[in-house]
Write an enzyme that holds these catalytic residues in place. Structure first.
Site, PDB file in Angstrom:
ATOM      1  N   ASP A  73      65.368  49.719  42.474  1.00 33.90           N
ATOM      2  CA  ASP A  73      64.677  51.001  42.629  1.00 33.90           C
ATOM      3  C   ASP A  73      63.182  50.771  42.796  1.00 33.90           C
ATOM      4  O   ASP A  73      62.643  49.716  42.414  1.00 33.90           O
ATOM      5  CB  ASP A  73      64.958  51.924  41.443  1.00 33.90           C
ATOM      6  N   GLU A 137      64.990  50.843  36.820  1.00 31.17           N
ATOM      7  CA  GLU A 137      63.983  50.183  35.991  1.00 31.17           C
ATOM      8  C   GLU A 137      62.687  50.984  35.940  1.00 31.17           C
ATOM      9  O   GLU A 137      61.967  50.944  34.942  1.00 31.17           O
ATOM     10  CB  GLU A 137      63.703  48.773  36.531  1.00 31.17           C
TER      11      GLU A 137
END
Length: 432
Positions: A73, A137
């Site tokens: 991400d 994350e």
């Protein structure tokens, strides 16, 4: 064009901005690439659109496991601020441009190429070589979809004695010494709120009210002046010893670093104490109403192992008496890994190999990384190291989470070399 460049370009072209993430599209791309290279892969997802990829070269069962950890991400990007399309993956001036190039699709691509190339060569480690490209994350709050979830729900997929993650790898020249930074610890993220109490009233008659916002301003001022006693944690002490060539006291550490190089002082200062930074405030919702309550949100970072109870006692002494409540929002991180390990030997030997005379030095990360979940769940020795020497750390720091993010091709290829080196070193060990 090199294999790692092409894979990174493909990853950047997939929009995985978190929220919402949609990391499954990256996991599927990596699965297809790795399957073509004979690497066994699994996808694990709490929800279908947010999959984590775990790939593995099985070991012989004779040695420790090594996990190459990364996340797929990214933070958002405003195309209006960029020189190129943030999702173009454009190759320009020896760099791959796009959101996530540095944080951290570059390391994702390098890890994938490292394990794929080793598989093609018939690599047979003593213990499993694992590659995890995880979701979620960047947010750090709310429901977990990435590594934290994997550790809780599918622990055997990511259990490992050693791990390489993000967090450092920068090459810096300080005081005439060439140092490659390797993060071995991180501070804890422990934000809190101050709930300040007053009495409401009409803003045209301030004296009849008790303005909570004004009271909060005094508390914010005291937080701005907060200064804890410095102390030297093992990582910071080792870094300063390599930098200064001597053992320093906590009281002398910052000034000694400043004399050597202003950059050294910038790096060391947040690692000597807990830090507090007021960042958000909320009071009245109407211009003409004096607020009866005010909330101040404060970013607080504790040293590894430092307890919230100790921090709260210091904060209350600094704030003094007042009509307020202090509420901790969360606390995560604050973990460390040992320095004298086979993985440290792998980092050190790689640095010596690529640049004789340079030294690997440990450092504590002022922020938070997914390494915490591995240390907490399994006691994993987890380091942050992705070597970069073509781009200065000052430039890299300005580009991460900002416009025109990019990574040098030579640094990408250097990262592949290190990850292969670490895999071969750890994969050659016998016993756990």
């Amino acid at each position: 064009m090199s294999e790692v460049v092409e894979l990174l370009q493909e990853l950047i072209r997939l929009d995985t901005v978190n929220p919402p993430g949609n990391e499954t599209r990256a996991a599927e791309l990596l699965r297809d690439y790795l399957a073509q290279n004979g690497v066994r892969c699994e996808l694990h997802a709490r929800v279908p659109e947010r999959a984590n990829l775990v790939a593995r070269i099985p070991g012989r069962g004779e040695g420790p496991r090594l996990l190459l950890l990364s996340h797929t991400d990214t933070v958002l990007a405003d195309p209006a601020e960029w020189t190129v399309d943030p999702w173009s993956g454009e190759l320009r001036d020896g760099h791959v441009w796009g959101r996530g190039a540095l944080d951290m699709k570059g390391q994702v691509a390098a890890s994938a190429v490292a394990i794929a190339s080793l598989a093609r060569e018939g690599f047979e480690p003593a213990g499993d070589l694992i590659f995890a490209a995880t979701a979620d994350e960047e947010m750090g709050e709310g429901d977990a979809y990435g590594l934290e979830w994997l550790c809780d729900e599918h622990p055997e997929t990511v259990r490992a004695e050693y791990a390489v993650n993000e967090g450092a790898g920068d090459c810096v020249e300080l005081g005439g010494r060439v140092l490659y930074l390797c993060s071995t610890a991180e501070k804890a993220s422990a934000p809190f709120r101050l709930h300040v109490h007053g009495r409401s009233g009409h803003a045209s008659m301030p004296s009849i009210a008790d303005n909570a916002l004004v009271k909060a301003a005094r508390l914010v001022e005291r937080l701005a002046g907060f200064a804890d006693e410095p102390r030297l944690e093992p990582e910071t002490e080792a870094f300063l010893r390599a930098l200064a060539g001597e053992v320093l006291t906590p009281a002398d550490a910052l000034e000694a670093a400043r004399r050597i190089d202003p950059l050294a002082a910038e790096m060391v200062e947040p690692l000597l104490t807990m830090t507090v930074a007021p960042t958000m405030i909320e009071a009245s919702s109407k211009r003409n109403v004096i607020p009866a309550g005010c909330q101040v949100t404060v970013d607080c970072r504790l040293l590894p192992g430092q307890e919230q109870a100790e921090a709260e006692a210091k904060l209350r002494r600094a704030l003094g008496e007042g009509d307020y409540d202090l509420e901790w929002i969360q606390c995560q991180g604050g973990t460390r890994s040992a320095l004298e390990t086979p993985l440290w030997d792998a980092v050190e030997s790689f640095v010596t190999e690529i640049e004789p005379g340079a030294h690997a030095v440990p450092i504590c990360v002022a922020g938070f990384t997914d390494s915490h979940w591995l240390r907490r769940a399994f006691g994993t020795v987890a380091y942050g190291f992705f070597p970069m020497r073509a781009m200065s750390p000052e430039l890299a720091a300005r580009l991460i989470h900002s416009a025109d993010e990019r990574i040098a091709v030579v640094d990408l290829e250097l990262g592949v070399s290190f990850l292969r080196h670490a895999a071969e070193k750890i994969g050659g060990l016998r016993g756990s």
